[in-house]
Scaffold this motif. Structure first.
Motif, mmCIF file in Angstrom:
data_model
loop_
_atom_site.group_PDB
_atom_site.id
_atom_site.type_symbol
_atom_site.label_atom_id
_atom_site.label_comp_id
_atom_site.label_asym_id
_atom_site.label_seq_id
_atom_site.Cartn_x
_atom_site.Cartn_y
_atom_site.Cartn_z
ATOM 1 N N VAL A 64 50.495 39.777 37.696
ATOM 2 C CA VAL A 64 50.138 41.196 37.456
ATOM 3 C C VAL A 64 49.644 41.146 35.954
ATOM 4 O O VAL A 64 50.341 40.580 35.116
ATOM 5 C CB VAL A 64 51.330 41.960 37.629
ATOM 6 N N LEU A 65 48.414 41.619 35.845
ATOM 7 C CA LEU A 65 47.877 42.111 34.671
ATOM 8 C C LEU A 65 48.007 43.743 34.566
ATOM 9 O O LEU A 65 47.227 44.249 35.291
ATOM 10 C CB LEU A 65 46.593 41.614 34.241
ATOM 11 N N LYS A 66 49.161 44.032 33.666
ATOM 12 C CA LYS A 66 49.491 45.607 33.578
ATOM 13 C C LYS A 66 48.516 45.815 32.277
ATOM 14 O O LYS A 66 48.783 45.522 31.141
ATOM 15 C CB LYS A 66 50.844 45.769 33.343
ATOM 16 N N LEU A 67 47.583 47.016 32.629
ATOM 17 C CA LEU A 67 46.886 47.578 31.207
ATOM 18 C C LEU A 67 47.713 48.939 30.869
ATOM 19 O O LEU A 67 47.727 49.674 31.864
ATOM 20 C CB LEU A 67 45.698 47.762 31.805
ATOM 21 N N SER A 68 48.190 48.452 29.636
ATOM 22 C CA SER A 68 48.999 50.035 29.350
ATOM 23 C C SER A 68 48.069 50.227 28.044
ATOM 24 O O SER A 68 48.354 50.126 26.812
ATOM 25 C CB SER A 68 50.317 49.317 28.693
ATOM 26 N N ILE A 69 46.793 51.028 28.558
ATOM 27 C CA ILE A 69 45.887 51.524 27.440
ATOM 28 C C ILE A 69 45.622 52.772 27.603
ATOM 29 O O ILE A 69 44.453 53.384 27.035
ATOM 30 C CB ILE A 69 44.468 50.637 27.595
ATOM 31 N N GLY A 70 46.183 53.721 28.451
ATOM 32 C CA GLY A 70 45.964 55.149 28.787
ATOM 33 C C GLY A 70 44.656 55.461 29.328
ATOM 34 O O GLY A 70 43.902 54.395 29.804
ATOM 35 N N ASN A 71 44.134 56.516 29.329
ATOM 36 C CA ASN A 71 42.892 56.677 29.627
ATOM 37 C C ASN A 71 41.745 56.022 28.781
ATOM 38 O O ASN A 71 41.843 56.135 27.480
ATOM 39 C CB ASN A 71 42.560 58.364 29.701
ATOM 40 N N ILE A 72 40.697 55.601 29.481
ATOM 41 C CA ILE A 72 39.597 54.977 28.786
ATOM 42 C C ILE A 72 38.208 54.990 29.388
ATOM 43 O O ILE A 72 38.445 55.020 30.654
ATOM 44 C CB ILE A 72 40.213 53.409 28.517
ATOM 45 N N ARG A 73 37.094 55.002 29.040
ATOM 46 C CA ARG A 73 36.085 55.021 29.286
ATOM 47 C C ARG A 73 35.721 53.490 29.890
ATOM 48 O O ARG A 73 36.180 52.729 29.367
ATOM 49 C CB ARG A 73 34.810 55.185 28.435
ATOM 50 N N ASN A 74 34.840 53.435 31.010
ATOM 51 C CA ASN A 74 34.755 51.943 31.421
ATOM 52 C C ASN A 74 34.044 50.997 30.589
ATOM 53 O O ASN A 74 34.548 49.986 30.394
ATOM 54 C CB ASN A 74 33.772 52.211 32.810
ATOM 55 N N ASN A 75 33.065 51.577 29.763
ATOM 56 C CA ASN A 75 32.473 50.700 28.872
ATOM 57 C C ASN A 75 33.470 50.204 27.626
ATOM 58 O O ASN A 75 33.385 49.087 27.110
ATOM 59 C CB ASN A 75 31.434 51.149 28.140
ATOM 60 N N ASP A 76 34.341 51.185 27.416
ATOM 61 C CA ASP A 76 35.445 50.711 26.312
ATOM 62 C C ASP A 76 36.406 49.804 27.128
ATOM 63 O O ASP A 76 36.999 48.862 26.337
ATOM 64 C CB ASP A 76 36.186 51.911 25.809
ATOM 65 N N LEU A 77 36.762 50.000 28.234
ATOM 66 C CA LEU A 77 37.763 49.081 29.024
ATOM 67 C C LEU A 77 37.157 47.774 29.031
ATOM 68 O O LEU A 77 37.991 46.673 28.513
ATOM 69 C CB LEU A 77 37.846 49.484 30.336
ATOM 70 N N ILE A 78 35.676 47.688 29.102
ATOM 71 C CA ILE A 78 35.124 46.185 29.303
ATOM 72 C C ILE A 78 35.159 45.652 27.922
ATOM 73 O O ILE A 78 35.566 44.377 27.935
ATOM 74 C CB ILE A 78 33.787 46.485 30.015
ATOM 75 N N ASP A 79 34.779 46.566 27.134
ATOM 76 C CA ASP A 79 34.669 45.827 25.590
ATOM 77 C C ASP A 79 36.152 45.317 25.232
ATOM 78 O O ASP A 79 36.099 44.280 24.506
ATOM 79 C CB ASP A 79 34.317 46.875 24.687
ATOM 80 N N LEU A 80 37.368 46.028 25.502
ATOM 81 C CA LEU A 80 38.527 45.655 25.134
ATOM 82 C C LEU A 80 39.038 44.267 25.877
ATOM 83 O O LEU A 80 39.623 43.635 25.246
ATOM 84 C CB LEU A 80 39.409 46.919 25.533
ATOM 85 N N LEU A 81 38.595 44.338 26.999
ATOM 86 C CA LEU A 81 38.898 43.253 27.779
ATOM 87 C C LEU A 81 38.031 41.980 27.472
ATOM 88 O O LEU A 81 38.569 40.751 27.515
ATOM 89 C CB LEU A 81 38.974 43.330 29.372
ATOM 90 N N GLU A 82 36.702 42.218 27.263
ATOM 91 C CA GLU A 82 35.883 41.175 26.709
ATOM 92 C C GLU A 82 36.528 40.498 25.513
ATOM 93 O O GLU A 82 36.644 39.389 25.257
ATOM 94 C CB GLU A 82 34.515 41.675 26.302
ATOM 95 N N ALA A 83 36.963 41.360 24.256
ATOM 96 C CA ALA A 83 37.559 40.826 23.260
ATOM 97 C C ALA A 83 38.928 39.947 23.374
ATOM 98 O O ALA A 83 39.273 39.064 22.518
ATOM 99 C CB ALA A 83 37.817 41.779 22.242
ATOM 100 N N ASN A 84 39.529 40.051 24.570
ATOM 101 C CA ASN A 84 40.978 39.498 24.832
ATOM 102 C C ASN A 84 41.053 38.773 26.174
ATOM 103 O O ASN A 84 42.057 38.422 26.511
ATOM 104 C CB ASN A 84 41.959 40.739 24.843
ATOM 105 N N LEU A 85 39.976 38.542 26.802
ATOM 106 C CA LEU A 85 40.077 37.922 28.267
ATOM 107 C C LEU A 85 40.538 36.361 27.786
ATOM 108 O O LEU A 85 41.262 35.917 28.772
ATOM 109 C CB LEU A 85 38.478 38.066 28.674
ATOM 110 N N GLN A 86 39.808 35.888 27.043
ATOM 111 C CA GLN A 86 40.130 34.500 26.815
ATOM 112 C C GLN A 86 41.765 34.143 26.706
ATOM 113 O O GLN A 86 42.403 33.265 27.291
ATOM 114 C CB GLN A 86 39.298 33.776 25.611
ATOM 115 N N THR A 87 42.108 35.011 25.766
ATOM 116 C CA THR A 87 43.670 34.951 25.596
ATOM 117 C C THR A 87 44.577 35.255 26.878
ATOM 118 O O THR A 87 45.245 34.754 27.200
ATOM 119 C CB THR A 87 44.288 35.911 24.395
ATOM 120 N N ILE A 88 44.095 36.379 27.414
ATOM 121 C CA ILE A 88 44.712 36.683 28.831
ATOM 122 C C ILE A 88 44.862 35.548 29.594
ATOM 123 O O ILE A 88 45.609 35.246 30.480
ATOM 124 C CB ILE A 88 44.277 37.891 29.335
ATOM 125 N N ASN A 89 43.651 34.965 29.749
ATOM 126 C CA ASN A 89 43.419 33.962 30.886
ATOM 127 C C ASN A 89 44.345 32.708 30.582
ATOM 128 O O ASN A 89 44.751 32.235 31.661
ATOM 129 C CB ASN A 89 42.129 33.684 31.047
#
Length: 109
Positions: A64-89
């Motif tokens: 499970v990847l649990k996102l604890s980020i509250g309400n967020i616009r789709n573009n902001d969600l993608i940007d946030l994941l983009e910045a952290n995807l390598q570490t999460i993976n």
């Protein structure tokens, strides 16, 4: 999670699906989502605490990847994941079963 998230992950080379990709999409219960994830070796990406609660009670699989980020616009969600995807993976590749990702935190179990 929005379907655009699965599209983003596919563009990054992941074999991502969304519940809407399954014929019974509007009727998928959490148990069915867990079963699909387990059978297909997928990580559930969710903001829903139910999947994390199930993990604490029963363990993995599925992961499970649990996102604890509250309400967020789709573009902001993608940007946030983009910045952290390598570490999460990397955490999942190093055998984490759960990763809890917040705007300012990243915790693996």
């Amino acid at each position: 999670m929005p379907p655009v998230l699965a599209t983003f992950l596919r563009r990054k080379g992941f074999d991502a699906t969304h519940t809407t990709d399954y014929p019974q999409a509007q009727y998928l219960a959490d148990q069915e989502i867990r079963q699909i994830a387990t059978e297909e070796g997928r990580v559930i990406v969710t903001k829903d605490d139910d999947f994390l609660d199930y993990y604490w009670a029963k363990g993995a699989p599925p992961k499970v990847l649990k996102l604890s980020i509250g309400n967020i616009r789709n573009n902001d969600l993608i940007d946030l994941l983009e910045a952290n995807l390598q570490t999460i993976n990397k955490l999942f590749q190093e055998d984490a079963n759960v990763v809890v990702f917040g705007r300012n935190s990243l915790i693996s179990y």
